[in-house]
Enzyme design. Structure first.
Site, PDB file in Angstrom:
ATOM      1  N   LYS A 127       0.826  -1.213   0.000  1.00 12.98           N
ATOM      2  CA  LYS A 127       0.000   0.000   0.000  1.00 12.98           C
ATOM      3  C   LYS A 127       0.860   1.263   0.000  1.00 12.98           C
ATOM      4  O   LYS A 127       0.447   2.284  -0.529  1.00 12.98           O
ATOM      5  CB  LYS A 127      -0.999  -0.017   1.160  1.00 12.98           C
ATOM      6  CG  LYS A 127      -2.058  -1.094   0.938  1.00 12.98           C
ATOM      7  CD  LYS A 127      -3.404  -0.773   1.548  1.00 12.98           C
ATOM      8  CE  LYS A 127      -4.436  -1.770   1.031  1.00 12.98           C
ATOM      9  NZ  LYS A 127      -5.715  -1.746   1.727  1.00 12.98           N
ATOM     10  N   LYS A 209      -3.578  -9.590  -6.460  1.00 16.42           N
ATOM     11  CA  LYS A 209      -4.860  -9.835  -5.792  1.00 16.42           C
ATOM     12  C   LYS A 209      -5.963  -8.946  -6.381  1.00 16.42           C
ATOM     13  O   LYS A 209      -5.716  -7.787  -6.711  1.00 16.42           O
ATOM     14  CB  LYS A 209      -4.673  -9.495  -4.311  1.00 16.42           C
ATOM     15  CG  LYS A 209      -5.820  -9.850  -3.426  1.00 16.42           C
ATOM     16  CD  LYS A 209      -5.553  -9.379  -2.007  1.00 16.42           C
ATOM     17  CE  LYS A 209      -5.898  -7.925  -1.823  1.00 16.42           C
ATOM     18  NZ  LYS A 209      -6.511  -7.595  -0.532  1.00 16.42           N
ATOM     19  N   LYS A 212     -10.774  -4.140  -4.310  1.00 22.33           N
ATOM     20  CA  LYS A 212     -11.898  -3.239  -4.557  1.00 22.33           C
ATOM     21  C   LYS A 212     -11.455  -1.810  -4.834  1.00 22.33           C
ATOM     22  O   LYS A 212     -12.190  -1.038  -5.428  1.00 22.33           O
ATOM     23  CB  LYS A 212     -12.902  -3.294  -3.407  1.00 22.33           C
ATOM     24  CG  LYS A 212     -12.382  -2.801  -2.081  1.00 22.33           C
ATOM     25  CD  LYS A 212     -13.484  -2.820  -1.044  1.00 22.33           C
ATOM     26  CE  LYS A 212     -13.209  -3.772   0.093  1.00 22.33           C
ATOM     27  NZ  LYS A 212     -11.974  -3.559   0.839  1.00 22.33           N
TER      28      LYS A 212
HETATM   29  N1  AQP Z   1      -8.813 -11.011  -3.820  1.00 26.25           N
HETATM   30  C1  AQP Z   1      -9.156 -11.575  -2.681  1.00 26.25           C
HETATM   31  N2  AQP Z   1      -9.210 -12.930  -2.581  1.00 26.25           N
HETATM   32  C2  AQP Z   1      -9.594 -13.511  -1.412  1.00 26.25           C
HETATM   33  N3  AQP Z   1      -9.933 -12.814  -0.314  1.00 26.25           N
HETATM   34  C3  AQP Z   1      -9.896 -11.475  -0.382  1.00 26.25           C
HETATM   35  N4  AQP Z   1     -10.174 -10.500   0.503  1.00 26.25           N
HETATM   36  C4  AQP Z   1      -9.993  -9.298  -0.066  1.00 26.25           C
HETATM   37  N5  AQP Z   1      -9.591  -9.445  -1.334  1.00 26.25           N
HETATM   38  C5  AQP Z   1      -9.515 -10.782  -1.559  1.00 26.25           C
HETATM   39  C6  AQP Z   1     -10.622 -10.754   1.859  1.00 26.25           C
HETATM   40  O1  AQP Z   1     -11.702  -9.873   2.128  1.00 26.25           O
HETATM   41  C7  AQP Z   1     -11.654  -9.482   3.495  1.00 26.25           C
HETATM   42  C8  AQP Z   1     -11.780  -8.020   3.625  1.00 26.25           C
HETATM   43  O2  AQP Z   1     -10.719  -7.367   3.041  1.00 26.25           O
HETATM   44  P1  AQP Z   1     -10.494  -5.824   3.374  1.00 26.25           P
HETATM   45  O3  AQP Z   1     -11.544  -5.024   2.797  1.00 26.25           O
HETATM   46  O4  AQP Z   1     -10.336  -5.652   4.836  1.00 26.25           O
HETATM   47  O5  AQP Z   1      -9.126  -5.469   2.803  1.00 26.25           O
HETATM   48  P2  AQP Z   1      -8.295  -6.010   1.649  1.00 26.25           P
HETATM   49  O6  AQP Z   1      -7.838  -7.412   1.922  1.00 26.25           O
HETATM   50  O7  AQP Z   1      -7.213  -4.997   1.447  1.00 26.25           O
HETATM   51  O8  AQP Z   1      -9.332  -6.025   0.449  1.00 26.25           O
HETATM   52  P3  AQP Z   1      -9.276  -5.212  -0.853  1.00 26.25           P
HETATM   53  O9  AQP Z   1     -10.486  -5.535  -1.635  1.00 26.25           O
HETATM   54  O10 AQP Z   1      -7.957  -5.413  -1.544  1.00 26.25           O
HETATM   55  O11 AQP Z   1      -9.406  -3.741  -0.314  1.00 26.25           O
HETATM   56  P4  AQP Z   1      -8.573  -2.485  -0.694  1.00 26.25           P
HETATM   57  O12 AQP Z   1      -8.538  -2.450  -2.185  1.00 26.25           O
HETATM   58  O13 AQP Z   1      -9.311  -1.341  -0.084  1.00 26.25           O
HETATM   59  O14 AQP Z   1      -7.220  -2.681  -0.093  1.00 26.25           O
HETATM   60  C9  AQP Z   1     -10.369 -10.026   4.069  1.00 26.25           C
HETATM   61  O15 AQP Z   1     -10.676 -11.170   4.796  1.00 26.25           O
HETATM   62  C10 AQP Z   1      -9.556 -10.365   2.864  1.00 26.25           C
HETATM   63  O16 AQP Z   1      -8.693 -11.460   3.112  1.00 26.25           O
END
Ligand code: AQP
Length: 344
Positions: A127, A209, A212
Site C-alpha cells: 500500500k 490480488k 476493490k
Molecule cells: N482477492 C481476494 N481474494 C480472497 N480474499 C480477499 N479478501 C480481499 N480481497 C480478496 C478478503 O476480504 C476481506 C476483507 O478485506 P479488506 O476489505 O479488509 O481489505 P483487503 O484485503 O485490502 O481487500 P481489498 O479488496 O484489496 O481492499 P482495498 O482495495 O481497499 O485494499 C479479508 O478477509 C480479505 O482477506
C-alpha cells in the site's frame, strides 16, 4: 502453510460455541474476492459460531477516502452482508467507528508492538507503493487496529483470505506478548482460510490480488454489478496463449478463473480440466462468467431490495453496536486494569 491454519470445509463444528470476528473495509465496491475469500464463509459459519461481522471504516481511512462515498459505502457494505445471508438474529453486525473500544485498545496494543514487526508487513509495503503520496502512520499501524478488533471480542477464529494471514500472525504475537506479561487476558485467535477462494486475483493482472480499490473496474467483479458486466469482464480476463484449460505454474489467468469456477461449482481442478478438455478459452470463460453471475444472482436481488430500507439497516447497525460495545468493554476494562490505569 503453517499448522495453525484451519482449512474451512474440513473443520468440524466445535462442541462449545467459539467466537468469530471478521470485517471488510468500505473502501470500494465489494468484490468477488471479498465474497469468496470472506463473506461467503461468514454465512456458513454463523450456525456453528457466535459471530461478529464489522464494517471496518476506521481501517478504510488509512487510504484517502471521499467522505460522502465512505458514508454511502458503509451502509452499502452492511446491506451486502445481509444480502449475502448474514442473519442479524444470529450474528452481530456493526460499524467499527460506532464502538470506540477499537481505537482505545489499538492505542494500548500499539505500545506492545514493535516497529520492526510492523515494518515487515507486506500489506504496508504494497500500500505504501500504491499510495506513495500518503504513507501515513495509520497505514503503518493498521495491523495493531486489526489486532484490537479481534482481541476485543476474544475471537477464536478469524475467517480471512490468504492476504490477511500475516496480520493474524502479528495479532497472535502481540496477544501472546501481552498475556506473557499480564496473564491470560486475550484468547489467541487462529486464521480460518477457505480451501478455495483463499485468493482471487485481478482479471487484468492475474499476478495480483483482486482489490476493490483498483482504479480499473475491469480488474474486478463487483458483487453488485449487472450479470452482463460480470460475463463481459470475465470474457475479457487476461489469460495466456496456451489455449489449454489446465492448472499450472505460469498460467495465472487460467488458474484464477479455475479457482473462481471451482468456488462456485465445487468441482476440483482435475474435474474442470476434464470438462474443458479440447475446448478453447472462449468456452471456458463463458462458463466461468455464467456460474459466477448465477452464483451472485440471489445476492444481487436481495441487495437491491434491502438497500432501499435504510431504517432497517440503521436498526441493525445500532443494535449491533450496542451488543459489540457491551462485549468489547469487558475486555477493555480488563486490559486497563492490567496495565495499571487508575479506575474511574
Ligand atoms: N482477492 C481476494 N481474494 C480472497 N480474499 C480477499 N479478501 C480481499 N480481497 C480478496 C478478503 O476480504 C476481506 C476483507 O478485506 P479488506 O476489505 O479488509 O481489505 P483487503 O484485503 O485490502 O481487500 P481489498 O479488496 O484489496 O481492499 P482495498 O482495495 O481497499 O485494499 C479479508 O478477509 C480479505 O482477506
Amino acid at each position: 502453510m503453517s499448522e495453525n491454519i484451519n482449512i474451512a470445509p474440513e473443520q468440524a463444528a466445535p462442541e462449545k460455541r467459539k467466537r468469530i470476528f471478521s470485517g471488510v473495509q468500505p473502501s470500494g465496491i465489494l468484490t468477488l474476492g471479498n465474497y469468496l475469500g470472506a463473506i461467503k464463509n461468514w454465512v456458513a459459519l454463523q450456525n456453528d459460531y457466535d459471530c461478529l461481522y464489522c464494517v471496518v471504516d476506521l481501517h478504510a481511512i488509512t487510504v484517502r477516502q471521499v467522505p460522502t462515498d465512505l458514508r454511502r459505502r458503509t451502509l452499502e457494505g452492511l446491506a451486502l452482508y445481509v444480502a449475502c445471508g448474514i442473519d442479524p438474529e444470529k450474528s452481530i453486525m456493526f460499524v467499527q467507528s460506532h464502538v470506540p473500544s477499537h481505537a482505545e485498545l489499538a492505542w494500548v496494543l500499539g505500545c506492545y508492538t514493535g516497529f520492526g514487526e510492523l515494518s515487515r508487513m507486506t500489506q504496508f509495503k504494497d500500500k505504501s507503493q500504491k499510495h506513495s503520496d500518503n504513507i501515513n502512520a495509520g497505514l503503518f499501524t493498521y495491523p495493531v487496529l486489526m489486532a484490537a478488533d479481534i482481541l476485543l471480542y476474544q475471537a477464536d477464529l478469524v475467517p480471512v483470505g490468504l492476504d490477511q494471514k500475516q496480520h493474524i500472525e502479528i495479532t497472535r504475537d502481540v496477544a501472546q506478548r501481552f498475556n506473557g506479561i499480564y496473564g491470560d487476558v486475550f484468547t489467541i485467535p487462529e486464521p480460518y482460510i477457505p480451501k478455495t477462494g483463499m485468493k482471487i486475483n485481478s482479471l487484468t493482472d492475474p499476478t495480483k490480488k483482486m482489490s476493490k480499490s483498483d482504479p480499473n473496474p475491469a480488474s474486478f467483479v463487483a458483487i453488485i454489478e449487472s450479470r452482463d458486466e460480470t460475463i463481459r469482464k470475465i470474457k475479457r480476463a487476461v489469460t495466456d496463449s496456451d489455449a489449454v484449460v489446465r492448472y499450472a505454474e505460469g498460467k495465472d489467468g487460467i488458474n484464477n478463473l479455475m479457482t473462481i469456477y471451482s468456488s462456485f461449482t465445487g468441482k476440483s481442478f482435475d474435474e474442470i480440466e476434464k470438462e474443458f478438455d479440447g475446448k478453447g478459452y472462449g468456452d471456458f470463460k463463458a462458463a466461468v462468467g455464467e456460474v459466477c453471475a448465477d452464483g451472485l444472482e440471489n445476492v444481487r436481488a436481495e441487495y437491491a431490495r434491502i438497500i432501499k430500507d435504510k431504517a432497517y439497516l440503521e436498526g441493525i447497525m445500532k443494535d449491533g453496536a450496542e451488543k459489540a460495545l457491551y462485549l468489547s468493554k469487558k475486555t477493555l476494562s480488563k486490559v486497563y486494569k492490567k496495565v495499571g490505569f487508575y479506575a474511574k
